[in-house]
Write a protein that holds these residues in place. Structure first.
Motif, PDB file in Angstrom:
ATOM      1  N   ILE A 236      -6.205 -52.517 -64.122  1.00 13.75           N
ATOM      2  CA  ILE A 236      -5.985 -51.281 -64.868  1.00 13.75           C
ATOM      3  C   ILE A 236      -6.498 -51.410 -66.296  1.00 13.75           C
ATOM      4  CG2 ILE A 236      -4.140 -49.886 -65.910  1.00 13.75           C
ATOM      5  CD1 ILE A 236      -2.665 -50.267 -63.169  1.00 13.75           C
ATOM      6  N   PHE A 237      -6.268 -52.549 -66.942  1.00  9.75           N
ATOM      7  CA  PHE A 237      -6.746 -52.731 -68.311  1.00  9.75           C
ATOM      8  C   PHE A 237      -8.269 -52.794 -68.343  1.00  9.75           C
ATOM      9  CE2 PHE A 237      -2.807 -54.609 -70.622  1.00  9.75           C
ATOM     10  CZ  PHE A 237      -2.054 -53.525 -70.183  1.00  9.75           C
ATOM     11  N   ALA A 238      -8.871 -53.446 -67.363  1.00  8.34           N
ATOM     12  CA  ALA A 238     -10.338 -53.474 -67.292  1.00  8.34           C
ATOM     13  C   ALA A 238     -10.878 -52.070 -67.052  1.00  8.34           C
ATOM     14  CB  ALA A 238     -10.796 -54.423 -66.183  1.00  8.34           C
ATOM     15  N   ALA A 239     -10.177 -51.294 -66.223  1.00 10.71           N
ATOM     16  CA  ALA A 239     -10.589 -49.911 -65.958  1.00 10.71           C
ATOM     17  C   ALA A 239     -10.491 -49.066 -67.222  1.00 10.71           C
ATOM     18  CB  ALA A 239      -9.732 -49.308 -64.852  1.00 10.71           C
ATOM     19  N   ALA A 240      -9.508 -49.346 -68.076  1.00  9.38           N
ATOM     20  CA  ALA A 240      -9.360 -48.608 -69.332  1.00  9.38           C
ATOM     21  C   ALA A 240     -10.536 -48.887 -70.269  1.00  9.38           C
ATOM     22  CB  ALA A 240      -8.048 -48.981 -70.006  1.00  9.38           C
ATOM     23  N   LEU A 262     -16.353 -53.572 -58.769  1.00  7.72           N
ATOM     24  CA  LEU A 262     -15.133 -54.201 -58.267  1.00  7.72           C
ATOM     25  C   LEU A 262     -13.917 -53.660 -59.007  1.00  7.72           C
ATOM     26  CD1 LEU A 262     -13.703 -56.278 -56.488  1.00  7.72           C
ATOM     27  CD2 LEU A 262     -14.192 -58.006 -58.250  1.00  7.72           C
ATOM     28  N   VAL A 263     -14.034 -53.517 -60.334  1.00  6.36           N
ATOM     29  CA  VAL A 263     -12.928 -52.977 -61.134  1.00  6.36           C
ATOM     30  C   VAL A 263     -12.582 -51.562 -60.684  1.00  6.36           C
ATOM     31  CG1 VAL A 263     -12.304 -52.144 -63.443  1.00  6.36           C
ATOM     32  CG2 VAL A 263     -13.328 -54.403 -63.165  1.00  6.36           C
ATOM     33  N   ALA A 269      -8.104 -48.319 -55.313  1.00 13.41           N
ATOM     34  CA  ALA A 269      -7.196 -48.755 -54.249  1.00 13.41           C
ATOM     35  C   ALA A 269      -5.751 -48.775 -54.742  1.00 13.41           C
ATOM     36  CB  ALA A 269      -7.614 -50.149 -53.763  1.00 13.41           C
ATOM     37  N   ILE A 270      -5.544 -49.225 -55.991  1.00 20.28           N
ATOM     38  CA  ILE A 270      -4.204 -49.234 -56.575  1.00 20.28           C
ATOM     39  C   ILE A 270      -3.675 -47.808 -56.688  1.00 20.28           C
ATOM     40  CG2 ILE A 270      -2.891 -49.719 -58.679  1.00 20.28           C
ATOM     41  CD1 ILE A 270      -4.870 -52.095 -59.118  1.00 20.28           C
ATOM     42  N   ALA A 271      -4.540 -46.904 -57.166  1.00 21.11           N
ATOM     43  CA  ALA A 271      -4.128 -45.506 -57.325  1.00 21.11           C
ATOM     44  C   ALA A 271      -3.718 -44.903 -55.989  1.00 21.11           C
ATOM     45  CB  ALA A 271      -5.268 -44.700 -57.950  1.00 21.11           C
TER      46      ALA A 271
END
Length: 279
Positions: A236-240, A262-263, A269-271
């Motif tokens: 999530i932090f990498a996605a931010a 990958l991020v 997938a988490i969402a």
């Protein structure tokens, strides 16, 4: 109708428990915000849809903090008046709860949350390193905080949620303008074009220095609440960081995550997993 699968039900309960323990401070007796038909926004609103997704709000929330602190006065407010070194999770929790209460809670609760924030802002002020005075209740500063939050939440939703149309994006800004106005922000964007214009107009005031990098480090490297959520938090932090505009990453000295596909795949997938858990 087949009976519920106990394994599936148990997994759902554990995932919901992780989210609730992360965003509600049990030591303070906090419980999840209850959705009300008497909220500031109706159930069918775009705001209910966008602000109701756990993962996209986390991605957008972290991205908005990184954007906000590029303004020297916002950074100074965090530096001078926030316990970010010891309670960054608490700051994130308070922001998340404010969004939840002003979106979903009964109107009186939402209005009380707005009044509390206004009261805090009235007490926050100081002087920038160059001697310029600042105040947290400065309407232009409040407008910057608002537009970066709304832009980030919407961008995260469009990438990891169920994308909405351009017309609905404009509706989101128009709906959430009422919160910004109640907090004293000015100017307040009411469309995506107005939001992008405001952000562009603020860019000459933005900068990053050693203090910016220190606060950003605490945001992006905070200890996860538990080892179980560490991989999800890292994604999530990498996605931010990935969500930030290129110019904002460059100011921060951050690079786009090397494994961007990958991020994004992991965060999506988490969402989807959390949306499944919460139904």
């Amino acid at each position: 109708m087949p009976p519920p699968n106990p394994v599936t039900a148990g997994l759902r309960a554990r995932l919901i428990g992780v989210v609730r323990s992360t965003f509600n401070d049990r030591a303070k007796g906090e419980t999840p915000v209850q959705r009300s038909d008497e909220a500031l926004f109706p159930r069918g609103s775009v705001t209910w849809r966008v602000n109701g997704d756990v993962t996209t709000m986390m991605v957008g929330g972290v991205a908005s903090l990184l954007l906000q602190m590029l303004h020297p006065a916002v950074l100074a407010g965090v530096w001078d008046h926030s316990a970010f070194r010891t309670d960054m999770l608490g700051r994130l929790r308070r922001t998340a709860r404010f969004i939840a209460e002003t979106t979903y809670a009964e109107r009186a609760i939402a209005q009380a949350a707005i009044a509390k924030v206004r009261e805090v802002h009235e007490r926050v002020g100081g002087t920038l390193p160059d001697g310029t005075p600042y105040r947290a209740d400065d309407p232009a500063l409040l407008a910057w905080v608002h537009v970066t939050e709304m832009w980030s939440f919407l961008a995260a939703w469009q990438r990891y949620g169920v994308p909405i149309s351009r017309e609905e994006e404009d509706v989101y800004y128009a709906e959430t303008a009422r919160i910004a106005e109640a907090l004293g922000a000015d100017p307040v964007p009411r469309s995506k074009a107005e939001a992008e214009t405001l952000i562009a107009a603020m860019r000459p005031q933005l900068l990053a220095d050693a203090r910016t990098r220190e606060v950003a480090h605490f945001v992006l490297n905070q200890r996860p609440p538990s080892l179980a959520v560490a991989p999800a938090q890292a994604a999530i932090f990498a996605a931010a960081v990935d969500l930030l505009p290129d110019w904002a990453r460059e100011l921060h000295g951050l690079k786009r995550p090397p494994a961007t596909p990958l991020v994004r795949g992991s965060t999506l997938a988490i969402a989807r997993t959390f949306r499944w858990a919460f139904g």
